[in-house]
Design a protein around this motif. Sequence first.
Motif, PDB file in Angstrom:
ATOM      1  N   VAL A  17       0.834  -1.203   0.000  1.00 52.10           N
ATOM      2  CA  VAL A  17       0.000   0.000   0.000  1.00 52.10           C
ATOM      3  C   VAL A  17       0.863   1.244   0.000  1.00 52.10           C
ATOM      4  O   VAL A  17       2.013   1.215   0.448  1.00 52.10           O
ATOM      5  CB  VAL A  17      -0.955   0.060   1.225  1.00 52.10           C
ATOM      6  CG1 VAL A  17      -2.008  -1.018   1.152  1.00 52.10           C
ATOM      7  CG2 VAL A  17      -0.207  -0.021   2.534  1.00 52.10           C
ATOM      8  N   LYS A  18       0.292   2.323  -0.520  1.00 52.77           N
ATOM      9  CA  LYS A  18       0.954   3.623  -0.440  1.00 52.77           C
ATOM     10  C   LYS A  18      -0.060   4.632   0.070  1.00 52.77           C
ATOM     11  O   LYS A  18      -1.275   4.446  -0.073  1.00 52.77           O
ATOM     12  CB  LYS A  18       1.513   4.058  -1.791  1.00 52.77           C
ATOM     13  CG  LYS A  18       0.444   4.500  -2.779  1.00 52.77           C
ATOM     14  CD  LYS A  18       1.052   5.127  -4.011  1.00 52.77           C
ATOM     15  CE  LYS A  18      -0.067   5.645  -4.924  1.00 52.77           C
ATOM     16  NZ  LYS A  18       0.445   6.239  -6.135  1.00 52.77           N
ATOM     17  N   GLU A  19       0.457   5.678   0.673  1.00 52.54           N
ATOM     18  CA  GLU A  19      -0.389   6.734   1.222  1.00 52.54           C
ATOM     19  C   GLU A  19      -0.644   7.770   0.122  1.00 52.54           C
ATOM     20  O   GLU A  19       0.289   8.241  -0.518  1.00 52.54           O
ATOM     21  CB  GLU A  19       0.338   7.364   2.407  1.00 52.54           C
ATOM     22  CG  GLU A  19      -0.494   8.304   3.218  1.00 52.54           C
ATOM     23  CD  GLU A  19       0.238   8.757   4.483  1.00 52.54           C
ATOM     24  OE1 GLU A  19       0.280   9.968   4.706  1.00 52.54           O
ATOM     25  OE2 GLU A  19       0.766   7.900   5.222  1.00 52.54           O
ATOM     26  N   LEU A  20      -1.898   8.124  -0.066  1.00 51.21           N
ATOM     27  CA  LEU A  20      -2.270   9.127  -1.065  1.00 51.21           C
ATOM     28  C   LEU A  20      -2.206  10.526  -0.457  1.00 51.21           C
ATOM     29  O   LEU A  20      -2.272  10.680   0.760  1.00 51.21           O
ATOM     30  CB  LEU A  20      -3.697   8.876  -1.559  1.00 51.21           C
ATOM     31  CG  LEU A  20      -3.951   7.552  -2.283  1.00 51.21           C
ATOM     32  CD1 LEU A  20      -5.440   7.397  -2.584  1.00 51.21           C
ATOM     33  CD2 LEU A  20      -3.146   7.465  -3.563  1.00 51.21           C
ATOM     34  N   SER A  21      -2.125  11.527  -1.304  1.00 53.71           N
ATOM     35  CA  SER A  21      -2.175  12.909  -0.823  1.00 53.71           C
ATOM     36  C   SER A  21      -3.580  13.174  -0.272  1.00 53.71           C
ATOM     37  O   SER A  21      -4.527  12.453  -0.610  1.00 53.71           O
ATOM     38  CB  SER A  21      -1.898  13.865  -1.991  1.00 53.71           C
ATOM     39  OG  SER A  21      -2.993  13.830  -2.893  1.00 53.71           O
ATOM     40  N   LEU A  22      -3.718  14.189   0.541  1.00 53.42           N
ATOM     41  CA  LEU A  22      -5.031  14.523   1.103  1.00 53.42           C
ATOM     42  C   LEU A  22      -6.042  14.803   0.003  1.00 53.42           C
ATOM     43  O   LEU A  22      -7.205  14.409   0.085  1.00 53.42           O
ATOM     44  CB  LEU A  22      -4.923  15.737   2.032  1.00 53.42           C
ATOM     45  CG  LEU A  22      -4.323  15.441   3.400  1.00 53.42           C
ATOM     46  CD1 LEU A  22      -4.062  16.727   4.171  1.00 53.42           C
ATOM     47  CD2 LEU A  22      -5.228  14.527   4.200  1.00 53.42           C
ATOM     48  N   ASP A  23      -5.600  15.457  -1.042  1.00 55.75           N
ATOM     49  CA  ASP A  23      -6.487  15.787  -2.159  1.00 55.75           C
ATOM     50  C   ASP A  23      -6.993  14.521  -2.860  1.00 55.75           C
ATOM     51  O   ASP A  23      -8.185  14.358  -3.089  1.00 55.75           O
ATOM     52  CB  ASP A  23      -5.729  16.691  -3.148  1.00 55.75           C
ATOM     53  CG  ASP A  23      -6.683  17.464  -4.035  1.00 55.75           C
ATOM     54  OD1 ASP A  23      -7.744  17.897  -3.530  1.00 55.75           O
ATOM     55  OD2 ASP A  23      -6.361  17.624  -5.223  1.00 55.75           O
ATOM     56  N   ASP A  24      -6.053  13.611  -3.180  1.00 56.30           N
ATOM     57  CA  ASP A  24      -6.449  12.349  -3.816  1.00 56.30           C
ATOM     58  C   ASP A  24      -7.335  11.537  -2.882  1.00 56.30           C
ATOM     59  O   ASP A  24      -8.299  10.919  -3.307  1.00 56.30           O
ATOM     60  CB  ASP A  24      -5.206  11.513  -4.186  1.00 56.30           C
ATOM     61  CG  ASP A  24      -4.522  12.040  -5.440  1.00 56.30           C
ATOM     62  OD1 ASP A  24      -5.139  12.850  -6.165  1.00 56.30           O
ATOM     63  OD2 ASP A  24      -3.375  11.629  -5.683  1.00 56.30           O
ATOM     64  N   ALA A  25      -6.999  11.543  -1.597  1.00 51.76           N
ATOM     65  CA  ALA A  25      -7.771  10.773  -0.618  1.00 51.76           C
ATOM     66  C   ALA A  25      -9.216  11.260  -0.567  1.00 51.76           C
ATOM     67  O   ALA A  25     -10.151  10.468  -0.467  1.00 51.76           O
ATOM     68  CB  ALA A  25      -7.136  10.876   0.763  1.00 51.76           C
ATOM     69  N   ARG A  26      -9.401  12.569  -0.657  1.00 51.42           N
ATOM     70  CA  ARG A  26     -10.751  13.132  -0.636  1.00 51.42           C
ATOM     71  C   ARG A  26     -11.549  12.643  -1.846  1.00 51.42           C
ATOM     72  O   ARG A  26     -12.698  12.259  -1.735  1.00 51.42           O
ATOM     73  CB  ARG A  26     -10.679  14.663  -0.625  1.00 51.42           C
ATOM     74  CG  ARG A  26     -11.662  15.297   0.326  1.00 51.42           C
ATOM     75  CD  ARG A  26     -11.629  16.821   0.389  1.00 51.42           C
ATOM     76  NE  ARG A  26     -10.445  17.497  -0.092  1.00 51.42           N
ATOM     77  CZ  ARG A  26      -9.360  17.812   0.638  1.00 51.42           C
ATOM     78  NH1 ARG A  26      -9.283  17.518   1.867  1.00 51.42           N
ATOM     79  NH2 ARG A  26      -8.341  18.439   0.128  1.00 51.42           N
ATOM     80  N   LYS A  27     -10.899  12.614  -2.991  1.00 46.03           N
ATOM     81  CA  LYS A  27     -11.566  12.173  -4.227  1.00 46.03           C
ATOM     82  C   LYS A  27     -11.840  10.671  -4.220  1.00 46.03           C
ATOM     83  O   LYS A  27     -12.844  10.217  -4.747  1.00 46.03           O
ATOM     84  CB  LYS A  27     -10.696  12.501  -5.449  1.00 46.03           C
ATOM     85  CG  LYS A  27     -10.560  13.964  -5.725  1.00 46.03           C
ATOM     86  CD  LYS A  27      -9.638  14.178  -6.925  1.00 46.03           C
ATOM     87  CE  LYS A  27      -9.206  15.630  -7.027  1.00 46.03           C
ATOM     88  NZ  LYS A  27      -7.874  15.783  -7.581  1.00 46.03           N
ATOM     89  N   ARG A  28     -10.931   9.907  -3.628  1.00 39.56           N
ATOM     90  CA  ARG A  28     -11.002   8.443  -3.711  1.00 39.56           C
ATOM     91  C   ARG A  28     -11.665   7.784  -2.506  1.00 39.56           C
ATOM     92  O   ARG A  28     -11.957   6.606  -2.529  1.00 39.56           O
ATOM     93  CB  ARG A  28      -9.584   7.866  -3.864  1.00 39.56           C
ATOM     94  CG  ARG A  28      -8.747   8.492  -4.969  1.00 39.56           C
ATOM     95  CD  ARG A  28      -8.808   7.804  -6.309  1.00 39.56           C
ATOM     96  NE  ARG A  28      -8.729   6.370  -6.300  1.00 39.56           N
ATOM     97  CZ  ARG A  28      -7.610   5.659  -6.394  1.00 39.56           C
ATOM     98  NH1 ARG A  28      -6.446   6.249  -6.502  1.00 39.56           N
ATOM     99  NH2 ARG A  28      -7.664   4.336  -6.399  1.00 39.56           N
TER     100      ARG A  28
END
Length: 100
Positions: A17-28
């Motif tokens: 697993v990898k950690e997404l940016s806050l922006d990507d996390a919000r979208k995903r």
Amino acid sequence: PGAAPKQTTYSWRGLQVKELSLDDARKRGGRLEITRVRKSSPADRAGLYEGAIITELKHAGSQAIQKFDSLDQFKKISEEVTGAAAVYVTLDGYVTVEAK
């Protein structure tokens, strides 16, 4: 002498697993994305796949659902798991990953 570089990926039971940016996390819908699943691993047998977003873990060692929103949290939680664990995948719900 400097601090160790921040770990960007983490592997557990055949999934990486990898950690997404806050922006990507919000979208995903979550911070951790599965980037690799090793063939014939517990993660593969559980039906986990690349690109899936995982947000929480349930296991026998803890009654509580353990949510995580960082790689460090997931690492800490997953290291305590001894038996099977249920991983929450945003699109699929809970998926049980066996210990081996």
